[in-house]
Design a protein around this motif. Structure first.
Motif, PDB file in Angstrom:
ATOM      1  N   ALA A   1      49.631  47.005  15.721  1.00 12.17           N
ATOM      2  CA  ALA A   1      50.767  46.804  16.196  1.00 12.17           C
ATOM      3  C   ALA A   1      51.053  45.560  16.885  1.00 12.17           C
ATOM      4  N   SER A   2      49.915  45.172  17.709  1.00 11.96           N
ATOM      5  CA  SER A   2      50.272  44.274  18.156  1.00 11.96           C
ATOM      6  C   SER A   2      51.183  42.788  17.704  1.00 11.96           C
ATOM      7  N   VAL A   3      50.297  42.925  15.967  1.00 10.67           N
ATOM      8  CA  VAL A   3      51.306  41.968  14.907  1.00 10.67           C
ATOM      9  C   VAL A   3      52.973  42.254  15.170  1.00 10.67           C
ATOM     10  N   ILE A   4      53.078  43.323  14.364  1.00 12.12           N
ATOM     11  CA  ILE A   4      53.957  43.860  14.341  1.00 12.12           C
ATOM     12  C   ILE A   4      55.526  43.573  15.570  1.00 12.12           C
ATOM     13  N   GLY A   5      54.911  43.883  16.454  1.00 13.50           N
ATOM     14  CA  GLY A   5      54.516  43.345  17.940  1.00 13.50           C
ATOM     15  C   GLY A   5      55.862  42.174  18.424  1.00 13.50           C
ATOM     16  N   ALA A   6      54.965  41.334  17.974  1.00 11.93           N
ATOM     17  CA  ALA A   6      54.843  40.595  18.131  1.00 11.93           C
ATOM     18  C   ALA A   6      56.776  39.760  16.928  1.00 11.93           C
ATOM     19  N   PHE A   7      56.319  40.625  16.328  1.00  8.29           N
ATOM     20  CA  PHE A   7      58.150  39.626  15.086  1.00  8.29           C
ATOM     21  C   PHE A   7      58.925  40.884  15.908  1.00  8.29           C
ATOM     22  N   VAL A   8      59.011  42.231  16.470  1.00  7.18           N
ATOM     23  CA  VAL A   8      60.196  42.664  17.125  1.00  7.18           C
ATOM     24  C   VAL A   8      60.374  41.304  17.946  1.00  7.18           C
TER      25      VAL A   8
ATOM     26  N   GLY B   1      58.820  23.182  -2.873  1.00  9.34           N
ATOM     27  CA  GLY B   1      58.698  24.700  -4.056  1.00  9.34           C
ATOM     28  C   GLY B   1      58.084  25.879  -3.692  1.00  9.34           C
ATOM     29  N   ILE B   2      58.015  25.684  -2.114  1.00  7.57           N
ATOM     30  CA  ILE B   2      57.327  27.150  -1.696  1.00  7.57           C
ATOM     31  C   ILE B   2      58.938  27.340  -0.826  1.00  7.57           C
ATOM     32  N   PRO B   3      59.345  28.467  -0.823  1.00  6.27           N
ATOM     33  CA  PRO B   3      61.344  28.754   0.030  1.00  6.27           C
ATOM     34  C   PRO B   3      60.945  29.585   1.236  1.00  6.27           C
ATOM     35  N   ILE B   4      59.130  29.800   0.741  1.00  2.10           N
ATOM     36  CA  ILE B   4      59.089  31.116   2.841  1.00  2.10           C
ATOM     37  C   ILE B   4      58.421  30.076   3.073  1.00  2.10           C
ATOM     38  N   PRO B   5      58.450  29.521   4.246  1.00  2.00           N
ATOM     39  CA  PRO B   5      58.597  28.981   5.890  1.00  2.00           C
ATOM     40  C   PRO B   5      56.705  28.662   5.585  1.00  2.00           C
ATOM     41  N   THR B   6      56.149  27.588   5.950  1.00  2.00           N
ATOM     42  CA  THR B   6      54.553  28.122   6.168  1.00  2.00           C
ATOM     43  C   THR B   6      54.460  28.525   7.372  1.00  2.00           C
ATOM     44  N   PRO B   7      54.658  28.380   8.779  1.00  2.00           N
ATOM     45  CA  PRO B   7      54.253  29.192   9.881  1.00  2.00           C
ATOM     46  C   PRO B   7      53.392  30.650   9.276  1.00  2.00           C
ATOM     47  N   PHE B   8      54.545  31.353   8.372  1.00  2.58           N
ATOM     48  CA  PHE B   8      54.341  32.917   7.988  1.00  2.58           C
ATOM     49  C   PHE B   8      53.229  33.244   7.453  1.00  2.58           C
ATOM     50  N   PHE B   9      52.053  32.017   6.370  1.00  4.30           N
ATOM     51  CA  PHE B   9      51.462  31.857   5.614  1.00  4.30           C
ATOM     52  C   PHE B   9      50.129  31.829   6.339  1.00  4.30           C
ATOM     53  N   ILE B  10      50.740  30.295   7.408  1.00  9.78           N
ATOM     54  CA  ILE B  10      49.847  30.496   8.419  1.00  9.78           C
ATOM     55  C   ILE B  10      49.249  32.132   9.421  1.00  9.78           C
ATOM     56  N   ALA B  11      50.179  32.577   9.478  1.00 12.50           N
ATOM     57  CA  ALA B  11      50.453  33.505  10.526  1.00 12.50           C
ATOM     58  C   ALA B  11      49.118  34.991   9.725  1.00 12.50           C
ATOM     59  N   ALA B  12      49.946  34.929   8.640  1.00  9.59           N
ATOM     60  CA  ALA B  12      49.191  36.221   7.233  1.00  9.59           C
ATOM     61  C   ALA B  12      47.779  35.627   7.337  1.00  9.59           C
ATOM     62  N   ALA B  13      47.213  34.105   7.659  1.00  8.05           N
ATOM     63  CA  ALA B  13      45.595  33.843   7.271  1.00  8.05           C
ATOM     64  C   ALA B  13      44.708  34.419   8.643  1.00  8.05           C
ATOM     65  N   MET B  14      45.494  34.256   9.488  1.00  7.97           N
ATOM     66  CA  MET B  14      45.219  34.404  10.665  1.00  7.97           C
ATOM     67  C   MET B  14      44.684  35.531  11.258  1.00  7.97           C
ATOM     68  N   VAL B  15      45.865  36.897  10.425  1.00  9.87           N
ATOM     69  CA  VAL B  15      45.999  38.712  10.134  1.00  9.87           C
ATOM     70  C   VAL B  15      44.654  38.797   9.614  1.00  9.87           C
ATOM     71  N   VAL B  16      44.436  37.691   8.624  1.00 11.11           N
ATOM     72  CA  VAL B  16      43.547  38.355   7.534  1.00 11.11           C
ATOM     73  C   VAL B  16      42.354  38.227   8.308  1.00 11.11           C
ATOM     74  N   LEU B  17      41.985  37.074   8.610  1.00 12.45           N
ATOM     75  CA  LEU B  17      40.504  36.550   9.691  1.00 12.45           C
ATOM     76  C   LEU B  17      40.356  37.996  10.116  1.00 12.45           C
ATOM     77  N   ILE B  18      41.048  37.587  11.510  1.00 11.44           N
ATOM     78  CA  ILE B  18      40.745  38.632  12.128  1.00 11.44           C
ATOM     79  C   ILE B  18      40.836  40.323  11.826  1.00 11.44           C
ATOM     80  N   THR B  19      41.346  40.581  10.708  1.00  5.47           N
ATOM     81  CA  THR B  19      40.812  41.850  10.257  1.00  5.47           C
ATOM     82  C   THR B  19      39.347  42.087   9.480  1.00  5.47           C
ATOM     83  N   LEU B  20      39.203  41.118   8.421  1.00 10.10           N
ATOM     84  CA  LEU B  20      37.569  40.428   8.214  1.00 10.10           C
ATOM     85  C   LEU B  20      36.526  40.927  10.155  1.00 10.10           C
TER      86      LEU B  20
END
Lengths: 343, 362
Positions: free
Chosen positions: B299-306, B190-209
């Motif tokens: 910058a590191s996170v963006i670097g990873a996607f690059v 039902g969700i067309p976006i890959p789950t790993p992306f959500f997990i990564a986003a959650a981790m980024v939010v967590l580390i930001t907090l």
């Protein structure tokens, strides 16, 4: 006892770590003879260890030089694979001769040394990053040169590969009662020559002394008028050159080209150097120690495999454990010695 | 060099030097531009059905988002380790193999083809995280307490890790047939976006907090910049260094969950191969000093996607996966050469030189 402690205090770092290594090696070999039976008593068992590890001895000598100067080079395994593959492709597909294939090996080593040396010494980039990239580059290039592993058929190469040098007086009588001569391969002779050469270089030449000075304290070396950058450059040049030669010796031993060759050789070389008493922080080390380091490492590998723990993973785990123990010993011994000196 | 380029250069350069996040963004821009010119098919995103019959988005950009996720998660931990210890952990690939193997072992027990899972996935994940953190603690102890260079200390686990992973499962390759397990590395129905992306986003939010509400960021930077003065100011550098390695261990466990879930199985010698190189590269591309000190997590996170974009681009141009490291190595070398202080100084002088020339011309 007090005499002994005094001797311990008077020892230089190099001597102390060298002593530990040699003692450990002999203890290990005696342990192997006691627990694993007579196999280890035969001289040929020892020579087989040498035959299989001639390349590693050469690689470790280069590694020691870099580590004494305070750097590190983890590209040696990759260079070994690249040299094997290039030489194999040249000999079999291009119909080349053996002498030129040796030159190719040395050329690859020199090219690596020059590039990595320039980047590390003159551009001040961390040696680990440079050689990590070097390692991946070499592994990648190996597959680009040729993807599939294959055995070399070239006749003159085969003759050289199968050449045996008989060690007089070391043979043994086999099960059928026939006297079999003990032998070593050509690679072992090359390795021993290189060990002697490197020992002399480090002990008696100006360049060798400079390696220790730069590794020990860069600032003081600079004030003494040593060209630090050039010394660093030379250490990487020698290491990569030896990686090229070691790569060819490895190729001579296995007689094939494959991208997976010498996987983890850099790790074994570093481990041997560390076990041999070369300090990671630089300035301390000895080629004789490195030689014994390789022997200790390969003896323990032999013990592991003859103890029936044949699965591949045990080798990795034992080497890592051994390296870990020696690193901690180094760190503890040095800390204690420093305290002793202060008192 | 022509006149126009000379005029523009100092302004652009100074901007880049001022804001770290420009470096990965500029790299991304160059890559996107290259793809746009070479083959615009790179940007095509289409809606299709996957093997399970769910509607999913597919396309090269989705691949980047999908596969870049675990790299981004690793980059988070790697940035902290780099900042605090001034070195990198090269055992993350091997540690992923260990964590993944533990995960499968707990889920399957001794039966390699289970019909039902022995334990809930969440429990197994927590256990594998504990194991990964324990190995992180081991690395951290070698680095922080015994003062061994990080890369050499982690070399131990780098060699032994995959062997240990194979040993945990008796060298067998368990396969999990439960479709729920595949959600973490694939798609939730039902969700067309890959789950790993959500997990990564959650981790980024967590580390930001975490960075926002605790002193972790400040302390790691302080230790990285000057260890002895941070100790004199009442910090405990040994503990902080050790802590960063443990955090990296937690990141490794999350990445391992995704990696194992993708296959619903494991291959000890291939899983997460060479990922340590990519993770270090992501940190470097993010403009963080590899010798420690200040860092910029975004910058590191963006670097990873690059980096993942680079990999995907290379794959698109039919570069075989075994040859991939050679190309990436060239990128690394170029990157470190241009960020080397000596080269920067020379470049700085060059731009200054042009600046003076321009003034004289005016």
């Amino acid at each position: 006892m007090s005499n002994l402690t005094k001797k311990f205090k008077d020892m230089t770092d190099t001597q102390l770590l060298l002593t530990i290594t040699i003692v450990v090696f002999f203890l290990m070999y005696i342990g192997a003879i006691v627990f694993q039976g007579k196999g280890f008593l035969k001289p040929q068992t020892f020579f087989n260890i040498l035959n299989a590890n001639a390349a590693l001895i050469i690689l470790s000598c280069g590694m020691s030089v870099v580590m004494i100067t305070g750097g590190i080079d983890i590209s040696v395994g990759g260079v070994t694979a690249l040299v094997s593959m290039c030489a194999a492709v040249y000999l079999d597909f291009k119909g080349g001769n053996v002498a030129v294939s040796m030159l190719i090996a040395i050329g690859i080593g020199l090219a690596y040394g020059i590039v990595q040396g320039l980047l590390v010494a003159y551009l001040d980039i961390q040696p680990f990053i440079v050689s990590l990239a070097g390692m991946f580059f070499a592994r990648g290039m190996t597959t680009i040169v040729n993807t599939n592993p294959f055995n070399v058929q070239n006749e003159s190469f085969q003759a050289l590969k199968n050449a045996r040098i008989i060690v007089p007086g070391m043979g043994s009588v086999n099960k059928k009662g026939v006297y079999v001569n003990a032998y070593v391969e050509i690679g072992v002779i090359v390795a021993i020559v290189i060990v002697i050469l490197m020992f002399c270089l480090l002990k008696w030449t100006k360049l060798g002394r400079n390696f220790y000075a730069v590794g020990g304290n860069k600032q003081s070396a600079l004030m003494l008028g040593i060209n630090v950058k050039r010394t660093k450059f030379m250490s990487h040049l020698i290491c990569s050159l030896l990686a090229g030669i070691g790569g060819y010796v490895y190729f001579l031993h296995v007689g094939s080209g494959a991208a997976t060759h010498a996987q983890g050789a850099e790790m074994n070389a570093i481990a041997s150097s560390i076990i041999g008493g070369t300090m990671l922080t630089g300035g301390v080390g000895n080629i004789i120690g490195t030689f014994f380091g390789v022997l200790s490492l390969s003896t323990i590998q032999n013990i592991v495999s003859s103890a029936g723990l044949d699965q591949a993973w045990w080798t990795g785990i034992t080497i890592a454990a051994m390296l870990c123990i020696f690193l901690v010993i180094q760190s503890v011994v040095m800390a204690r010695k420093k305290r002793a000196v202060k008192k | 060099m022509n006149q126009a380029a000379n005029k523009k250069k100092p302004i652009v350069l100074s901007k880049i030097y001022k804001n770290q996040i420009f470096i990965p963004l500029a790299a991304m821009f160059i890559l996107l531009l290259f793809n746009l010119i070479a083959d615009p098919g790179f940007f095509k995103i289409s809606m299709g059905l996957n093997s399970a019959g769910n509607p999913v988005l597919s396309g090269y950009l989705m691949t980047v988002l999908d596969n870049g996720s675990e790299l981004a998660i690793l980059a988070i931990g790697m940035t902290l380790v780099t900042a605090a210890s001034g070195g990198q952990d090269i055992s993350v690939g091997a540690a992923i193999a260990i964590a993944g193997s533990t995960l499968l072992r707990v889920l399957c027990g001794t039966n390699t083809r289970p019909d039902t899972l022995r334990t809930p996935i969440f429990v197994a994940f927590l256990i594998s995280m504990l194991v990964a953190m324990a190995f992180g603690a081991f690395n951290g102890a070698l680095v922080a307490i015994f003062k061994i260079q990080p890369m050499v200390a982690t070399l131990i686990l780098y060699t032994a890790g995959r062997s240990i992973a194979a040993w945990i499962n008796n060298n067998e390759l368990p396969i999990i047939s439960d479709p729920k397990f595949a959600y973490y590395g694939g798609f939730i129905p039902g969700i067309p976006i890959p789950t790993p992306f959500f997990i990564a986003a959650a981790m980024v939010v967590l580390i930001t907090l975490i960075l926002k509400f605790t002193n972790l960021g400040l302390y790691t930077q302080a230790v990285g910049i000057n260890e002895s003065s941070s100790r004199l100011n009442g910090l405990n550098p040994v503990f902080i260094k050790w802590l960063t390695f443990v955090i990296l261990g937690a990141c490794v466990a999350v990445a391992a969950l995704i990696k194992v879930s993708r296959l619903s199985s494991i291959n000890y010698s291939v899983i997460a191969k060479d990922i340590e190189m990519d993770a270090i590269l992501a940190v470097a591309l993010g403009g963080n000093a590899l010798s420690g000190g200040k860092f910029n997590m975004a910058a590191s996170v963006i670097g990873a996607f690059v980096i993942q974009m680079l990999t995907t681009t290379l794959f698109k141009f039919k570069v075989p996966s075994d040859a991939l490291p050679a190309y990436k190595a060239v990128v690394v070398i170029l990157l470190v050469v241009f960020s080397a202080p000596v080269v920067r100084e020379k470049l700085g002088k060059l731009t200054k030189h042009f600046g003076i020339q321009r003034k004289e011309a005016v």
